[in-house]
Design an enzyme around this catalytic site. Structure first.
Site, mmCIF file in Angstrom:
data_model
loop_
_atom_site.group_PDB
_atom_site.id
_atom_site.type_symbol
_atom_site.label_atom_id
_atom_site.label_comp_id
_atom_site.label_asym_id
_atom_site.label_seq_id
_atom_site.Cartn_x
_atom_site.Cartn_y
_atom_site.Cartn_z
ATOM 1 N N LEU A 129 -1.912 5.108 -3.100
ATOM 2 C CA LEU A 129 -2.794 6.230 -2.752
ATOM 3 C C LEU A 129 -2.006 7.530 -2.775
ATOM 4 O O LEU A 129 -0.869 7.582 -2.292
ATOM 5 C CB LEU A 129 -3.348 6.055 -1.338
ATOM 6 C CG LEU A 129 -4.634 5.291 -1.130
ATOM 7 C CD1 LEU A 129 -4.977 5.240 0.355
ATOM 8 C CD2 LEU A 129 -5.779 5.883 -1.918
ATOM 9 N N LEU A 185 0.836 -1.203 0.000
ATOM 10 C CA LEU A 185 0.000 0.000 0.000
ATOM 11 C C LEU A 185 0.873 1.257 0.000
ATOM 12 O O LEU A 185 0.857 2.047 0.948
ATOM 13 C CB LEU A 185 -0.925 0.001 1.226
ATOM 14 C CG LEU A 185 -1.812 -1.230 1.430
ATOM 15 C CD1 LEU A 185 -2.596 -1.121 2.725
ATOM 16 C CD2 LEU A 185 -2.731 -1.423 0.244
ATOM 17 N N PRO A 186 1.649 1.463 -1.064
ATOM 18 C CA PRO A 186 2.466 2.682 -1.116
ATOM 19 C C PRO A 186 1.570 3.917 -1.185
ATOM 20 O O PRO A 186 0.499 3.878 -1.797
ATOM 21 C CB PRO A 186 3.287 2.499 -2.398
ATOM 22 C CG PRO A 186 2.523 1.528 -3.223
ATOM 23 C CD PRO A 186 1.772 0.651 -2.267
ATOM 24 N N HIS A 187 2.002 4.987 -0.534
ATOM 25 C CA HIS A 187 1.177 6.190 -0.495
ATOM 26 C C HIS A 187 2.032 7.420 -0.247
ATOM 27 O O HIS A 187 3.166 7.308 0.210
ATOM 28 C CB HIS A 187 0.089 6.067 0.583
ATOM 29 C CG HIS A 187 0.625 5.760 1.936
ATOM 30 N ND1 HIS A 187 0.986 4.480 2.329
ATOM 31 C CD2 HIS A 187 0.886 6.548 2.997
ATOM 32 C CE1 HIS A 187 1.437 4.505 3.566
ATOM 33 N NE2 HIS A 187 1.391 5.749 3.995
ATOM 34 N N GLY A 188 1.449 8.563 -0.566
ATOM 35 C CA GLY A 188 2.153 9.808 -0.353
ATOM 36 C C GLY A 188 1.215 10.989 -0.533
ATOM 37 O O GLY A 188 0.074 10.838 -0.972
#
Length: 154
Positions: A102, A64-67
């Site tokens: 996300l 779930l990579p996000h930034g």
């Protein structure tokens, strides 16, 4: 919050083989740029920056990579199903094949956390992940992810 507001059909892809986490982030950035019109380089940078704080591989083949991005006005998502699992330095040391990226506005505050929690709950459901892994059609993958579900009581 509803995943159909975060994930549009054009932001769902099936990807053959990626050779590194860096290449995965490039793919996420490119898909986000094509589907949502954001700057791909900035998207890649925020994913790499967040990943440097700790791995976003949550286990069971899921990442779930996000930034957070300066120019966004709402939360957006990108989903990739990898045909060949990628070594990701996940918490359980298993390679990942389901990736939900996300991107949130810089000042999104609690909404970013709510979206991340919603994606996490969805991706923790073994029935959903099994169905995602059994499908190669991006339209079906989108439908599986955005299907309305009755929230489970804690």
């Amino acid at each position: 919050m509803d995943l159909s507001k975060v994930l549009i059909p054009g932001a769902v892809r099936v990807v053959g083989q990626l050779t590194s986490k860096k290449r995965l982030f490039q793919e996420l950035g490119e898909v986000a740029a094509q589907a949502h019109g954001i700057n791909a380089a900035m998207a890649i940078d925020v994913l790499q920056e967040r990943e440097s704080l700790g791995p976003t591989g949550v286990g069971h083949g899921i990442a779930l990579p996000h930034g957070r991005l300066e120019d966004l006005d709402h939360i957006i998502g990108v989903f990739l199903r990898l045909e060949k699992p990628l070594d990701y330095d996940s918490v359980d040391r298993q390679p990942v094949d389901l990736v939900f990226g996300l991107f949130a506005p810089k000042d999104s505050g609690v909404d970013h956390l709510k979206a991340l929690a919603l994606v996490s709950r969805t991706m923790r459901d073994p029935a959903i992940t099994a169905t995602l892994r059994a499908n190669n059609d991006p339209a079906k993958l989108h439908a599986i992810l955005t299907e309305n579900r009755t929230p489970q009581a804690a």
